[in-house]
Every structure is written in C-alpha cells, then in structure tokens.
Design a protein around this motif. Structure first.
Motif, PDB file in Angstrom:
ATOM      1  N   VAL A  10      38.195  38.511  32.406  1.00 28.93           N
ATOM      2  CA  VAL A  10      38.362  39.613  33.358  1.00 28.93           C
ATOM      3  C   VAL A  10      39.851  39.673  33.694  1.00 28.93           C
ATOM      4  CG1 VAL A  10      37.686  40.596  35.572  1.00 28.93           C
ATOM      5  CG2 VAL A  10      36.045  39.213  34.276  1.00 28.93           C
ATOM      6  N   LYS A  39      37.353  45.761  37.561  1.00 26.97           N
ATOM      7  CA  LYS A  39      36.575  44.920  38.473  1.00 26.97           C
ATOM      8  C   LYS A  39      35.207  45.528  38.784  1.00 26.97           C
ATOM      9  CE  LYS A  39      38.573  46.903  42.685  1.00 26.97           C
ATOM     10  NZ  LYS A  39      39.327  46.642  43.927  1.00 26.97           N
ATOM     11  N   LEU A  60      43.719  40.680  40.048  1.00 28.77           N
ATOM     12  CA  LEU A  60      43.006  41.809  39.469  1.00 28.77           C
ATOM     13  C   LEU A  60      43.050  42.989  40.435  1.00 28.77           C
ATOM     14  CD1 LEU A  60      41.103  42.527  37.013  1.00 28.77           C
ATOM     15  CD2 LEU A  60      39.215  41.967  38.547  1.00 28.77           C
ATOM     16  N   ASP A  66      40.901  40.915  45.340  1.00 29.07           N
ATOM     17  CA  ASP A  66      39.980  41.536  44.382  1.00 29.07           C
ATOM     18  C   ASP A  66      39.414  40.473  43.437  1.00 29.07           C
ATOM     19  OD1 ASP A  66      40.274  44.109  45.384  1.00 29.07           O
ATOM     20  OD2 ASP A  66      42.022  44.514  44.152  1.00 29.07           O
ATOM     21  N   GLY A  67      40.292  39.617  42.928  1.00 25.50           N
ATOM     22  CA  GLY A  67      39.840  38.544  42.053  1.00 25.50           C
ATOM     23  C   GLY A  67      38.991  37.523  42.780  1.00 25.50           C
ATOM     24  N   LEU A  70      35.422  39.066  43.591  1.00 25.23           N
ATOM     25  CA  LEU A  70      34.618  39.183  42.382  1.00 25.23           C
ATOM     26  C   LEU A  70      34.179  37.806  41.900  1.00 25.23           C
ATOM     27  CD1 LEU A  70      33.361  40.828  40.140  1.00 25.23           C
ATOM     28  CD2 LEU A  70      35.593  40.898  39.000  1.00 25.23           C
TER      29      LEU A  70
END
Length: 203
Positions: A10, A39, A60, A66-67, A70
């Motif tokens: 990812v 994402k 991300l 965000d990373g 997720l």
C-alpha cells in the motif's frame, strides 16, 4: 515459516512501489499479491487477497494518520501483519505511529536492503520489534489494569478484586486501547495470548 509469504503493498509513490516489487520478485518464497496506491480501496484488496503481510506507507495520502488509521483497521479486522514503510528518522514519532497502528514493525525506506529479511522474520513468528511496539501500546495501563489485561489474555485470576471491579477494568482497558470490544483486543494482541498459553508472559 510459510513456504510462500504473500505481500500486499500500500504505497502511493508509484516509483517506490515498483522498486519494492522488483526487489521482492527476485525471491521465490515471496509473492506480491497486489499493490494499491489508494487508501480507499486498500482495505478491500487486503480482505480479498488475504496477504500475510501488508507493507504500509506511513505517509499515505495527505498525512501520516492516513497510514496509521488504515493499518489499525487492517490489524483489527484481518489476520495480516503490518510493516510500516517510513522515510522519517525520528524514533519517537515512528514508535508512536507504530503503536497507534498496532503495527508488527517498521522499515526505513532508505534501508531496503533489510526488507526481505524483515519480511521473513515477521512471517516466521513474533519479533523483538513487535513486542516493543505492543509493550509501548500497553504502557498507558495502570499496574492494576496490566494485571487484568493478563487475565484477559488467559492468565489465571489470582486477584482479590470483585468480578464487577474486574469487569469495569476490562472495559477501561478496551477503551484505552481505542477498541470496540474485548474480541478486538484479543485479536490485536494474539501473540500475548499465545505467550500466556505457553506459560511465558512478556508484557
């Protein structure tokens, strides 16, 4: 260790993702089952492909959160481990992100020579880095809560507290971890449950 280690990448930097794929394709025991730069689609792809390990870009999208968010979702709702990819060289920030993500480890983007070995050791069992991250995540618990946490992991109950008090502490522990229920807690800290089962409590 599994004969074939399935990897999902990812990463929104196409060039860096290509570099990782090129590196991993040289190894017969590692299979890249997908690359997702988005994402919004990544979680569904993880569910579909069921990788053993997700290589997650910490930055991300628009921010590191965000990373992290997720990664948390993947760790809570799937059996995949998460290795965070980061360009940061700030240990405190990296460990903070890793514990919030319930990550299994982290890899510096400028040290890709270590990537394959890190993947193999993570797939083979629980690493010292994984225990460090788990211990850091649990550091917010009081001494009494740590004792109850061990009971939740399967340790025999020798506490003098009433069942109601223990039940309340369990609820506080789940809340402090930012989880919905005890089932999620047991899933995220699976390795510690296995340690208790084997008579070896490490946190």
């Amino acid at each position: 260790m599994k004969e074939i280690i399935k990897i999902m990448i990812v990463e929104d930097d196409a060039d860096f993702a290509y570099l990782i794929q090129k590196l991993l394709k040289k190894h017969k025991d590692i299979e890249v089952v997908g690359h997702c730069p988005d994402k919004k689609e990544a979680f569904q792809k993880v569910v579909e492909e069921q990788p053993d390990i997700v290589l997650m870009d910490l930055n991300l999208g628009t921010s590191s959160m965000d990373g992290v968010l997720l990664s948390r979702k993947i760790r809570i709702r799937t059996d995949a481990k998460v290795l965070i990819l980061t360009a940061s060289n700030t240990p405190e920030m990296i460990l903070k992100a890793a514990k919030e993500a319930f990550a299994s480890g982290y890899i510096f983007k400028n040290q890709l020579s270590l990537l394959v070995e890190d993947i193999r050791t993570t797939a083979a069992g629980y690493t010292p880095q994984e225990y460090l991250i788990a211990s850091s995540a649990l550091s917010c618990l009081s001494e009494a809560e740590r004792a109850v946490f061990e009971i939740m992991m399967g340790k025999e109950n020798h506490l003098q507290s009433s069942p109601k008090t223990i039940a309340n502490q369990k609820g506080r522990i789940v809340k402090k971890m930012g989880l919905e229920n005890q089932k999620e807690l047991l899933h995220v800290f699976k390795m510690l449950r296995e340690d208790v089962k084997n008579g070896n409590v490490k946190v």
